[in-house]
Every structure is written in C-alpha cells, then in structure tokens.
Write a protein that holds these residues in place. Sequence first.
Motif: not given
Length: 290
Positions: A108-114, A284-290
């Motif tokens: 889910r986070y990968i899709a949002e990040f993309r 930026a990706f890690l910040e989204m996951v956190r």
Amino acid sequence: MNLHHLAIFHAIAETGSISAAALRVHVSQPALSRELKVFEARLGVVLFERQSRGMRMTEPGKVLHTYSTRLFAVADSAQAAMRDFADARAGQLSIGASNTIGTYVLPRYIAEFRKAFPQVGISLFVGNTEQVAQGVADLRFSVGFIEGPIRVEGVTTKAFSRDELIPVVGAEHPLATRKRAAPTDINGLPLLMREPGSGTRELIADLLQALGVQTGSIVEFGNTEALKQAAIHGGGIAWLPTISVTRDLEEGTLVRLPVKALALQRPLSIIRREGAWQAPAMEAFLEMVR
C-alpha cells in the motif's frame, strides 16, 4: 581540451558577442578575449570572425559548436538529475522485507509513494528476517523491514510499529470449538511453522519453550499465505499475524485458540546498514511508512 576554454567558446557562440558572453560566464571582456585567443592558438584554428556587430563563427567554430552544445546539454541533464536525487524525485529504492510486512504492509505504501514520486524506481524483495538482515548488511538492500530479532552485525534497528501473532486453527480442528484452553493442551499436536531463519519461528519457539509446551510434528512453509491455507484445511496449529487473518476469522474459516499466553506481541522494525548513505527518496519513503 580545456573545458573552461570550451565554456567560454560556447558562451560566445550562443550569445554572438564578447560582451554578452562575458556577462554569462562572469569574466571581464578583456580576460575573455585573451582566453579565446589562447584557445584558438591551442587548437590551431580560428573559431570566430570579429565583426563590428558581434562575432561570426567560422566553419571550424560551427563544428565545435555542435560538440559543445551536446556536451553542455549532458552537463545540464546531469545537474538536473542530481537535483532530482536531492529532492527525492529520482533514484532507485532497493527494499528488503520479511514476509508479513512485505505482503500485507508495504504494498500500500509503495503504491502511494509511486503516485507522489513516479520517477523513482522501486524493487521489493520478500524473504525471511535472516535473508533481509543479511541483504542490508551486504548493501544489496538500502533498507530492510523485519518482524523478528536479528543476529547480523553492522545494522541498526528501529521499531516503527507493533504486530500481534495469534494461534489459529481451521474450523474442523479438534480445538476449534473449545471455549477455554491451556498452553499444555497443544502438547504433541501438529504445528505449522515458517522455515528456519524466520524471525517469527524463533519467537514462537522461545515462547513454547518458556511455557513448557511439548512440540509435536512440524510442517515448514516458506511464506505466510501458504501457512494460512494449510491451517484452514486442518493441517495443524499456526501462528499468524492478525493483519493477515482478519477476514478469515470473521468468516469462520479460521478460529483463534482461546489461550492468551500463546499470543505474541512483536515489534515491526526498520533496519539499515550502519554509516550507509541514505538517498532522499528513501528518506521520503520511510517518512511515509512511519
């Protein structure tokens, strides 16, 4: 070829005059004229015809201009690429994740990040904790997400969430209708486990030993979904993350054993190689996951 001289030549060719080129490259007009003469002398050709209303390229100058245009276009592209890296708009993320996180959390986070960063490439490896931790230590993965303890040196660990592992059985299992049970009620019963090297398996083994449970035969599986399907079809007792069995519990295809002592709380952690550089896109990706 001296790139400083080539930049001066290119500025004159692009602007058509000594004065405009001097402003572009932040050099005085006399100094720029001297540098151009030195450049022409080194090349052994005349690059410009000096005219009353500017500079006109000679045939050698026109040929050199085609090369300088290409060269400085590449330089501009390189600078733009570095700016993209600096503000997380480009790059390649190489991620390793143990099974539960890689299957149920990260997609889910990968899709949002993309959607936010479409130019950033992402590769995701899903394996067990040992494989992920070793991959981070070897720099095959920029970052790892794991569910269990690690035994690999050279990596740092930081929890970002928690998860619960619960014991479940299929609806036809003898323990499925029990309202109460004790840990020892599963003595000798068939167990469904992840493969050696899995952090989940290590946690469960430690728990059963602490509770004095005598383990029965063990069937090993390489991923959570296969483990769940085996439990649904009556293969034995499995410990599964709540995130993976919510619907199955609601539909009754799986039943949670009524033994609180057999449930496990575990941290979900981010691991990185000590001292390794982290790209802005990864941050930026890690910040989204956190």
